[in-house]
Design a protein around this motif. Structure first.
Motif, mmCIF file in Angstrom:
data_model
loop_
_atom_site.group_PDB
_atom_site.id
_atom_site.type_symbol
_atom_site.label_atom_id
_atom_site.label_comp_id
_atom_site.label_asym_id
_atom_site.label_seq_id
_atom_site.Cartn_x
_atom_site.Cartn_y
_atom_site.Cartn_z
ATOM 1 N N VAL A 1 0.829 -1.199 0.000
ATOM 2 C CA VAL A 1 0.000 0.000 0.000
ATOM 3 C C VAL A 1 0.868 1.256 0.000
ATOM 4 N N PHE A 2 1.804 1.349 0.911
ATOM 5 C CA PHE A 2 2.544 2.602 1.070
ATOM 6 C C PHE A 2 3.536 2.853 -0.060
ATOM 7 N N ARG A 3 3.931 1.826 -0.771
ATOM 8 C CA ARG A 3 4.811 2.029 -1.921
ATOM 9 C C ARG A 3 4.130 2.805 -3.038
ATOM 10 N N GLN A 4 2.805 2.905 -3.008
ATOM 11 C CA GLN A 4 2.073 3.583 -4.071
ATOM 12 C C GLN A 4 2.018 5.099 -3.900
ATOM 13 N N LEU A 5 2.382 5.622 -2.733
ATOM 14 C CA LEU A 5 2.090 7.015 -2.401
ATOM 15 C C LEU A 5 3.179 7.979 -2.846
ATOM 16 N N ASP A 6 2.745 9.093 -3.406
ATOM 17 C CA ASP A 6 3.666 10.169 -3.754
ATOM 18 C C ASP A 6 4.231 10.763 -2.466
ATOM 19 N N GLY A 7 5.517 10.991 -2.443
ATOM 20 C CA GLY A 7 6.164 11.516 -1.253
ATOM 21 C C GLY A 7 6.793 10.442 -0.398
ATOM 22 N N VAL A 8 6.415 9.186 -0.620
ATOM 23 C CA VAL A 8 7.065 8.067 0.065
ATOM 24 C C VAL A 8 8.315 7.704 -0.722
ATOM 25 N N LEU A 9 9.444 7.760 -0.064
ATOM 26 C CA LEU A 9 10.727 7.556 -0.723
ATOM 27 C C LEU A 9 11.173 6.098 -0.691
ATOM 28 N N GLU A 10 10.837 5.405 0.380
ATOM 29 C CA GLU A 10 11.248 4.022 0.524
ATOM 30 C C GLU A 10 10.394 3.354 1.591
ATOM 31 N N VAL A 11 10.062 2.090 1.383
ATOM 32 C CA VAL A 11 9.333 1.311 2.383
ATOM 33 C C VAL A 11 10.111 0.018 2.618
ATOM 34 N N THR A 12 10.389 -0.269 3.872
ATOM 35 C CA THR A 12 11.172 -1.445 4.245
ATOM 36 C C THR A 12 10.359 -2.308 5.193
ATOM 37 N N SER A 13 10.248 -3.587 4.887
ATOM 38 C CA SER A 13 9.571 -4.521 5.788
ATOM 39 C C SER A 13 10.544 -4.989 6.870
ATOM 40 N N GLY A 14 10.043 -5.128 8.092
ATOM 41 C CA GLY A 14 10.913 -5.557 9.176
ATOM 42 C C GLY A 14 10.147 -5.875 10.437
ATOM 43 N N TYR A 15 10.851 -5.809 11.539
ATOM 44 C CA TYR A 15 10.306 -6.205 12.834
ATOM 45 C C TYR A 15 10.599 -5.115 13.860
ATOM 46 N N SER A 16 9.594 -4.785 14.650
ATOM 47 C CA SER A 16 9.772 -3.773 15.685
ATOM 48 C C SER A 16 9.097 -4.242 16.961
ATOM 49 N N GLY A 17 9.654 -3.817 18.100
ATOM 50 C CA GLY A 17 9.066 -4.163 19.385
ATOM 51 C C GLY A 17 9.811 -5.240 20.139
ATOM 52 N N GLY A 18 10.858 -5.799 19.546
ATOM 53 C CA GLY A 18 11.618 -6.838 20.219
ATOM 54 C C GLY A 18 13.108 -6.639 20.036
ATOM 55 N N ASP A 19 13.896 -7.619 20.465
ATOM 56 C CA ASP A 19 15.341 -7.460 20.430
ATOM 57 C C ASP A 19 15.929 -7.925 19.099
ATOM 58 N N ALA A 20 17.188 -7.574 18.878
ATOM 59 C CA ALA A 20 17.856 -7.897 17.617
ATOM 60 C C ALA A 20 18.068 -9.399 17.458
ATOM 61 N N ALA A 21 18.340 -10.092 18.559
ATOM 62 C CA ALA A 21 18.685 -11.512 18.474
ATOM 63 C C ALA A 21 17.549 -12.356 17.901
ATOM 64 N N SER A 22 16.314 -11.975 18.177
ATOM 65 C CA SER A 22 15.176 -12.768 17.710
ATOM 66 C C SER A 22 14.459 -12.120 16.526
ATOM 67 N N ALA A 23 15.078 -11.124 15.904
ATOM 68 C CA ALA A 23 14.450 -10.410 14.791
ATOM 69 C C ALA A 23 14.707 -11.137 13.479
ATOM 70 N N HIS A 24 14.154 -12.347 13.383
ATOM 71 C CA HIS A 24 14.209 -13.072 12.119
ATOM 72 C C HIS A 24 12.882 -13.804 11.947
ATOM 73 N N TYR A 25 12.567 -14.114 10.694
ATOM 74 C CA TYR A 25 11.213 -14.514 10.334
ATOM 75 C C TYR A 25 10.716 -15.736 11.105
ATOM 76 N N ASP A 26 11.533 -16.765 11.194
ATOM 77 C CA ASP A 26 11.075 -17.988 11.868
ATOM 78 C C ASP A 26 10.702 -17.716 13.323
ATOM 79 N N ALA A 27 11.520 -16.933 14.012
ATOM 80 C CA ALA A 27 11.241 -16.636 15.412
ATOM 81 C C ALA A 27 10.005 -15.763 15.558
ATOM 82 N N VAL A 28 9.900 -14.734 14.729
ATOM 83 C CA VAL A 28 8.759 -13.818 14.826
ATOM 84 C C VAL A 28 7.458 -14.558 14.510
ATOM 85 N N CYS A 29 7.467 -15.399 13.478
ATOM 86 C CA CYS A 29 6.246 -16.131 13.102
ATOM 87 C C CYS A 29 5.811 -17.133 14.165
ATOM 88 N N SER A 30 6.726 -17.525 15.023
ATOM 89 C CA SER A 30 6.353 -18.450 16.094
ATOM 90 C C SER A 30 5.451 -17.791 17.123
#
Length: 211
Positions: free
Chosen positions: A49-78
């Protein structure tokens, strides 16, 4: 992500005029980029959705709210980490304000009335959250949620959490721009594509020019 995820619920079918423009927004007259970090379920869909908007320069998917050690897809999806799937939106506030991004977030990108889920995607990693970077973002988000409540934009209470932004961890490379790169993938076709269509129908004035 669950490829059988429900299409957006009745809350997202409300007419656009139920979503007021933000009475208070963050824009600036001088050049400079800003960052918004939003969580609204599957980051593939929110990013699309946000990639479509004028004025948006870049959109990056990621993880927020937790620590770096567990910031990977398998752990987050658990569902055993504190992360939410989130997107980091780098934008030009001279072209689109933070409040306008929030309007799109609530009106199109996800259903903010669902708690720890979006459709069949269930778990805290799919929660609705605004990770504010400073007091101005926090106040703008809180004010807009009050506007939506007063406008009775949704039939159920808004469950979006306002959380200070402590860190954002970029997701694996294969998650980036996933919807555009995999338009025929069943989940993208069933969930992300209708949101992009809805954005184009309701917010054509905010779209970037075709490249």
């Amino acid at each position: 992500m669950n490829p059988t995820c429900d299409l957006p619920g009745a809350a997202l079918a409300i007419e656009r005029d139920r979503f007021p423009d933000p009475a208070f927004d963050l824009t600036q007259a001088t050049p400079g980029e800003q960052l918004a970090v939003l969580a609204g379920g599957c980051f593939w869909c929110v990013e699309a959705v946000f990639r479509q908007l004028d004025g948006v320069l870049e959109v990056t998917s990621g993880y927020s709210g937790g620590d770096a050690a567990s910031a990977h897809y398998d752990a987050v999806c658990s569902g055993r980490t504190d992360h939410a799937e989130a997107v980091a939106i780098r934008f030009d506030p001279q072209r689109i304000g933070y409040g306008r991004l929030l309007k799109v977030f609530f009106a199109v990108a996800h259903d903010p009335t669902q708690i720890d889920r979006q459709g069949n995607d269930r778990g805290r990693q799919y929660r609705s959250a605004i990770f504010w970077a400073d007091d101005a973002q926090r106040e703008t988000a809180a004010a807009y949620i009050r506007q939506l409540d007063e406008a009775k934009a949704f039939d159920a209470p808004i469950a979006t959490r306002l959380v200070p932004l402590e860190s954002f961890h970029q997701a694996e490379a294969y998650h980036q721009n996933y919807a555009a790169l995999h338009p025929s993938q069943p989940y993208i076709a069933a969930v992300a594509a209708p949101k992009v269509t809805k954005l184009r129908q309701r917010f054509g004035d905010l779209l970037r020019a075709p490249r």
